[in-house]
Design a protein around this motif. Structure first.
Motif, PDB file in Angstrom:
ATOM      1  N   ARG A  88       0.846  -1.202   0.000  1.00 28.85           N
ATOM      2  CA  ARG A  88       0.000   0.000   0.000  1.00 28.85           C
ATOM      3  C   ARG A  88       0.873   1.241   0.000  1.00 28.85           C
ATOM      4  O   ARG A  88       1.987   1.226   0.522  1.00 28.85           O
ATOM      5  CB  ARG A  88      -0.886   0.028   1.259  1.00 28.85           C
ATOM      6  N   TRP A  89       0.358   2.331  -0.565  1.00 32.71           N
ATOM      7  CA  TRP A  89       1.063   3.606  -0.498  1.00 32.71           C
ATOM      8  C   TRP A  89       1.004   4.108   0.934  1.00 32.71           C
ATOM      9  O   TRP A  89       0.011   3.889   1.631  1.00 32.71           O
ATOM     10  CB  TRP A  89       0.401   4.636  -1.416  1.00 32.71           C
ATOM     11  N   PRO A  90       2.037   4.796   1.381  1.00 31.21           N
ATOM     12  CA  PRO A  90       2.004   5.372   2.731  1.00 31.21           C
ATOM     13  C   PRO A  90       0.841   6.367   2.857  1.00 31.21           C
ATOM     14  O   PRO A  90       0.458   7.006   1.883  1.00 31.21           O
ATOM     15  CB  PRO A  90       3.342   6.096   2.846  1.00 31.21           C
ATOM     16  N   ARG A  91       0.324   6.474   4.054  1.00 29.87           N
ATOM     17  CA  ARG A  91      -0.752   7.431   4.323  1.00 29.87           C
ATOM     18  C   ARG A  91      -0.266   8.402   5.388  1.00 29.87           C
ATOM     19  O   ARG A  91       0.148   7.992   6.467  1.00 29.87           O
ATOM     20  CB  ARG A  91      -1.998   6.694   4.800  1.00 29.87           C
ATOM     21  N   HIS A  92      -0.312   9.696   5.064  1.00 27.42           N
ATOM     22  CA  HIS A  92       0.153  10.743   5.982  1.00 27.42           C
ATOM     23  C   HIS A  92      -1.059  11.410   6.619  1.00 27.42           C
ATOM     24  O   HIS A  92      -1.900  11.989   5.925  1.00 27.42           O
ATOM     25  CB  HIS A  92       0.972  11.757   5.175  1.00 27.42           C
ATOM     26  N   ILE A  93      -1.145  11.310   7.929  1.00 24.24           N
ATOM     27  CA  ILE A  93      -2.222  11.939   8.693  1.00 24.24           C
ATOM     28  C   ILE A  93      -1.601  13.150   9.387  1.00 24.24           C
ATOM     29  O   ILE A  93      -0.674  13.004  10.195  1.00 24.24           O
ATOM     30  CB  ILE A  93      -2.816  10.983   9.748  1.00 24.24           C
ATOM     31  N   ARG A  94      -2.126  14.328   9.109  1.00 28.42           N
ATOM     32  CA  ARG A  94      -1.581  15.563   9.652  1.00 28.42           C
ATOM     33  C   ARG A  94      -2.402  16.050  10.838  1.00 28.42           C
ATOM     34  O   ARG A  94      -3.620  15.971  10.821  1.00 28.42           O
ATOM     35  CB  ARG A  94      -1.587  16.648   8.591  1.00 28.42           C
TER      36      ARG A  94
END
Length: 130
Positions: free
Chosen positions: A118-124
């Motif tokens: 999976r592509w990385p997921r960035h939670i801000r």
């Protein structure tokens, strides 16, 4: 090894593999963030309150980034508990206080969730809920 405990070499192997996978995940997250304009200021920074996986800056934002790698993206997304969020923010404040060049930046807690395939997921901007 603690006295009176039998040696368990399989546990040593698991710990070594977990550390290696964790460091690889941190590098993947760092490269992902850099591709989005972040500058990585540090890896595995120890500070009062805990260890910061990545410290990154983009513009006027100083991001304390926790990297979570799990078997699924959903599992990674729920792995950061409120108590850990509070500790990480405290650690970020401590690091920022100790580096005059970071004064005046907006501190934020982010997470990069990783899972195989999976592509990385960035939670801000995570908020501590305790």
């Amino acid at each position: 090894m603690k006295p009176g405990r039998p040696e368990r070499p399989w546990r040593v192997g698991l710990g070594t593999r977990a550390r290696r996978e964790g460091r690889t995940a941190e590098w993947v997250a760092a490269l992902f963030l850099m591709s989005r304009g972040y500058r990585i200021l540090g890896f595995r920074l120890k500070a009062a309150g805990g260890e910061i996986d990545l410290l990154a800056r983009r513009g006027r934002v100083l991001a304390v980034v926790e990297v979570k790698r799990r078997a699924t993206l959903d599992a990674a997304l729920v792995a950061l508990k409120p108590a850990q969020q509070a500790r990480l923010l405290a650690a970020g404040r401590a690091v920022a206080r100790g580096r005059p060049g970071l004064a005046g930046l907006a501190l934020r807690l982010d997470m990069v969730a990783l899972a195989p395939g999976r592509w990385p997921r960035h939670i801000r901007g995570l908020r501590s809920r305790d």
